[in-house]
Scaffold this motif. Structure first.
Motif, mmCIF file in Angstrom:
data_model
loop_
_atom_site.group_PDB
_atom_site.id
_atom_site.type_symbol
_atom_site.label_atom_id
_atom_site.label_comp_id
_atom_site.label_asym_id
_atom_site.label_seq_id
_atom_site.Cartn_x
_atom_site.Cartn_y
_atom_site.Cartn_z
ATOM 1 N N ALA A 16 7.063 14.071 18.458
ATOM 2 C CA ALA A 16 6.081 13.534 19.406
ATOM 3 C C ALA A 16 6.769 13.003 20.660
ATOM 4 C CB ALA A 16 5.258 12.434 18.741
ATOM 5 N N ARG A 64 0.189 12.383 17.369
ATOM 6 C CA ARG A 64 1.025 11.181 17.280
ATOM 7 C C ARG A 64 1.321 10.614 18.669
ATOM 8 N NH1 ARG A 64 2.703 14.729 13.328
ATOM 9 N NH2 ARG A 64 2.650 13.865 11.216
ATOM 10 N N TRP A 75 7.453 11.846 14.294
ATOM 11 C CA TRP A 75 7.417 10.989 15.483
ATOM 12 C C TRP A 75 8.497 11.394 16.474
ATOM 13 C CZ3 TRP A 75 3.576 8.028 16.937
ATOM 14 C CH2 TRP A 75 2.662 7.574 15.989
ATOM 15 N N LEU A 122 0.080 10.348 9.637
ATOM 16 C CA LEU A 122 0.834 10.663 10.850
ATOM 17 C C LEU A 122 2.099 9.829 11.001
ATOM 18 C CD1 LEU A 122 -2.169 10.787 13.371
ATOM 19 C CD2 LEU A 122 -0.993 12.744 12.367
ATOM 20 N N TYR A 123 2.550 9.174 9.951
ATOM 21 C CA TYR A 123 3.618 8.188 10.118
ATOM 22 C C TYR A 123 5.002 8.678 9.699
ATOM 23 C CZ TYR A 123 2.506 7.505 5.144
ATOM 24 O OH TYR A 123 2.250 7.703 3.812
ATOM 25 N N ARG A 131 0.063 18.373 15.664
ATOM 26 C CA ARG A 131 0.342 17.100 14.996
ATOM 27 C C ARG A 131 1.210 16.198 15.872
ATOM 28 N NH1 ARG A 131 -2.157 15.603 10.230
ATOM 29 N NH2 ARG A 131 -0.215 14.793 9.367
ATOM 30 N N SER A 132 2.160 16.784 16.567
ATOM 31 C CA SER A 132 2.990 15.998 17.489
ATOM 32 C C SER A 132 2.142 15.424 18.614
ATOM 33 C CB SER A 132 4.100 16.876 18.068
ATOM 34 O OG SER A 132 4.966 17.343 17.060
#
Length: 394
Positions: A334, A189, A331, A325-326, A185-186
């Protein structure tokens, strides 16, 4: 003395033999008493010890291929030790050592798969260069310059998310499925803002070509080529993210299938868009070099789609499609991923920057020299990926 051993040496020898004999009798007595329970417990202990050692070795590798040898290898060796101990084989230690040294069939398969993955990633640019060659020297030189610039931006973005590879490998070796999901997931992003930066770089390539002294004719054509290729940055870096996550857990088959399908599509689209085609009253005009750029861009979106289709089960298990993804905390992860990938991105920028510099030097020598260099670079690219694929599993 009777055995030819005198004094203290003889005493030590007799004591050693006595201890060895007593230990052997004790082990035999224990084995007879405990039977299968003893063998099962010994098997579990040796398997856990072997798995722990080789998972640590596998997770230390900076490449997915290295993890594959470590983790997959530790499982094979654990099973070998378990079978040998459970059966009471006297050759368990020899078989254990032989398993480390003998060539393994799955390693050879993974080497071939790695080779085809790396070749497939650069094949689209090679096909563009080869299929626009008949349009003339200027088009060939422009395709080479635009393709080299595109690949330089692409591999730099790939390097910046490259930390996903060892992180996923370590999580896989430790059996931490939650960490594998978080890393993926990171990476997704990070791909979004890296793709945005890559697009801006591609859109501004024209002034850079003029600054480097490229002939105006093919510099303008290469800049137009890059402006089209800019729309393929997002699927390319997303594909790389999914690719690293899958390779970090020894999954290569779906990558090979997706890349093969996308490259076949790219050849067909190049033929249609470069030269034009008319089928059942529907005409597609010849677009020349611009057609090659659009063919590659469309093929990259299909490449991402093919991978999502072929690997949908594995990616769904890793939470690739679960939720938006917000989230702010995600984040932050990321950004940390990209920070860890900075050395990899810098190394790839330097390495492939040398190839780009040679293209710029050839361009300053004239259009004919740049066109000849384009053909030579295709051969160099192909010869480069074979040791790259082998070395990735070393």
């Amino acid at each position: 003395t009777k055995n030819g051993l005198g004094g203290l040496d003889g005493l030590r020898g007799r004591r050693c033999r006595h201890r060895y004999s007593r230990a052997s009798r004790s082990e035999a007595h224990t084995s007879l008493l405990l039977g299968d329970a003893f063998r099962r417990s010994t098997t579990v202990a040796l398997s856990r010890k072997t798995n722990l050692r080789d998972k640590n070795l596998g997770s230390a590798s900076p490449r997915a291929g290295g993890c594959g040898r470590g983790v997959a290898g530790c499982r094979r060796r654990s099973r070998l030790v378990a079978v040998s101990v459970a059966s009471g084989s006297a050759d368990a230690a020899a078989a254990f050592d032989a398993s480390d040294k003998a060539p393994r069939a799955d390693d050879r398969v993974q080497t071939l798969q790695m080779f085809f993955v790396e070749l497939g990633l650069i094949a689209m640019g090679i096909v563009d260069t080869l299929m626009v060659g008949h349009l003339g020297e200027s088009a060939l030189a422009a395709a080479s310059l635009g393709g080299t610039t595109t690949w330089l931006v692409v591999v730099t973005m790939m390097g910046l998310v490259g930390a996903l590879d060892p992180l996923t490998s370590q999580a896989f070796g430790a059996g931490d499925s939650m960490a594998i999901k978080q890393h993926l997931r990171s990476g997704m992003r990070a791909s979004l803002f890296l793709a945005a930066g890559g697009m801006l770089t591609m859109l501004g390539a024209g002034p850079l070509f003029a600054l480097c002294g490229q002939p105006l004719e093919h510099a303008a054509a290469a800049a137009a080529y890059c402006r089209v290729e800019a729309w393929g940055m997002l699927p390319t870096v997303l594909f790389q993210t999914f690719r690293l996550s899958l390779m970090g857990t020894n999954l290569f088959g779906t990558l090979v299938s997706a890349i093969a399908a996308a490259n076949i599509l790219n050849v067909g689209l190049n033929q249609m868009l470069i030269n034009g085609v008319s089928v059942m009253g529907i005409s597609v005009p010849a677009m020349g070099l611009q057609g090659a750029a659009w063919a590659t861009t469309i093929s990259r979106w299909f490449l991402l789609g093919f991978l999502l289709l072929f690997s949908r089960r594995q990616l769904r298990e890793r939470g690739a499609f679960s939720g938006p993804l917000y989230k702010s905390g995600d984040w932050t992860r990321a950004v940390q991923l990209v920070r860890k990938g900075l050395p990899i991105g810098a190394q790839m920028l330097t390495e492939f920057g040398a190839f780009a510099a040679m293209s710029l030097i050839a361009g300053r020598c004239g259009t004919t020299a740049a066109a000849g260099h384009a053909i030579l670079q295709c051969l160099t690219d192909i010869s480069y990926v074979l040791p790259l694929g082998i070395g990735a599993l070393g």
